[in-house]
Motif scaffolding. Sequence first.
Motif, short mmCIF file in Angstrom:
data_model
loop_
_atom_site.label_atom_id
_atom_site.label_comp_id
_atom_site.label_asym_id
_atom_site.label_seq_id
_atom_site.Cartn_x
_atom_site.Cartn_y
_atom_site.Cartn_z
N GLU A 152 0.94 -1.35 0.01
CA GLU A 152 -0.21 -0.19 0.09
C GLU A 152 0.81 1.33 -0.16
O GLU A 152 1.65 1.51 0.72
CB GLU A 152 -0.79 0.02 1.25
N SER A 154 0.76 5.63 -1.30
CA SER A 154 -0.16 6.86 -1.68
C SER A 154 0.49 7.83 -2.60
O SER A 154 1.80 7.74 -2.61
CB SER A 154 -0.39 7.60 -0.54
N ILE A 165 -2.50 14.44 -0.69
CA ILE A 165 -2.52 13.36 -0.85
C ILE A 165 -3.50 12.64 -1.22
O ILE A 165 -4.90 12.91 -0.73
CB ILE A 165 -1.68 12.74 0.46
N HIS A 166 -3.56 11.43 -1.82
CA HIS A 166 -4.97 10.82 -2.01
C HIS A 166 -5.19 9.48 -1.39
O HIS A 166 -4.27 8.69 -1.35
CB HIS A 166 -5.11 10.49 -3.62
N VAL A 167 -6.45 9.29 -0.83
CA VAL A 167 -6.73 7.93 -0.17
C VAL A 167 -6.76 6.95 -1.44
O VAL A 167 -6.59 5.86 -1.23
CB VAL A 167 -8.28 8.30 0.61
N THR A 168 -7.73 7.13 -2.52
CA THR A 168 -7.87 6.33 -3.72
C THR A 168 -7.22 7.26 -4.85
O THR A 168 -7.27 8.15 -4.84
CB THR A 168 -9.33 5.80 -3.68
N THR A 169 -6.92 6.34 -5.85
CA THR A 169 -6.49 7.02 -7.10
C THR A 169 -7.17 6.32 -8.21
O THR A 169 -8.35 6.79 -8.64
CB THR A 169 -5.01 6.88 -7.21
N THR A 188 -3.36 6.64 5.39
CA THR A 188 -2.93 7.81 4.17
C THR A 188 -2.54 9.03 4.88
O THR A 188 -1.60 9.77 4.20
CB THR A 188 -4.23 7.96 3.55
#
Length: 335
Positions: A152, A154, A165-169, A188
């Motif tokens: 995992e 980020s 910063i992205h939690v999901t991309t 994250t």
Amino acid sequence: MSNDLPVIAVTMGDGAGVGPEVTVGALLDGSVHARCRPVVVGDAARLRQAARILGAEPEIAAIDSVAGAVFAPGRINVIDLGLLPADLPWGEVSAVAGDAAYHYVRVASELAMAGEVQGICTAPLNKEALRAGGHPFPGHTELLAHLTGIEEVSMMLSTPTVKVIHVTTHIGLIDAIARIEPGLVERTVRRGHDAIRRSGVAEPRIGVCGINPHAGENGLFGYGEEETKIVPAIAALRADGIDARGPLPADTAFFLAGRGDYELIVAMYHDQGHGPVKVLGIDAGVNITVGLPVIRTSVDHGTAFDIAGTGRADVGSMVEALRQAAELSPSPLMK
């Protein structure tokens, strides 16, 4: 050149795009060599073509290893994989170029894991070409996580005005909302917090976006996602002394960060973070992968096939990516 400067592996990106041009252009910028010792992983012949397009005459020296690099003004050291044909067209999707781009990143990752380089800076690759070349990764972030054995990581975007910063991309919006949960949000934020602290901010203020319009407006919009997916993470972070605030309405969070209220904004999904950042600073934007065993930075633009091979690509983002790679990477003497 000082031996205490970090060695940065610079991957050339997709050879049919602007990667070779921005690589050559950035490495001819004197400020880069004042901060790091760059070694390109790519194709020496393609870089020579790019130099001619730019009207530049650097010494592009093919080397077999980082140990063989000689750092001097006007010299570009290249670990030459020799994977591209001489007549590769500019500005066209190519399976050969996609496969080559994969191997540039693979070799750079191996050098980093072996401790031969302290950071990686990547020129852009093309996802369609990467897939055509037999490597179905959504982008650099997922590819580097795979190559370094990290489950995992980020994506962080950095501009002179805002960092996010992205939690999901790289997943669909419905899938992104399903994936978001308190543990992922918390991890994250922690990765972002650590990265901002390494950049010199002792106590970063972190704004965490909601998912729904107006961060749900106390349950008016959505199905309580903010309360179930984000609020518990913020509570855990604050209990641990991390200044995370939210959930914030995304339409105001970036304004607040732009005026200096936050050092970092946490976006829940790709477009929530990418859109504002690219409006604020795409020319000087940098993509940073957070959570890898080595620092990785990249330009915040694509392969720009429409202008590839014309000499019109702006090297500013690549120069900034190299600057931040050098700033965030340890000295090779720090072991």
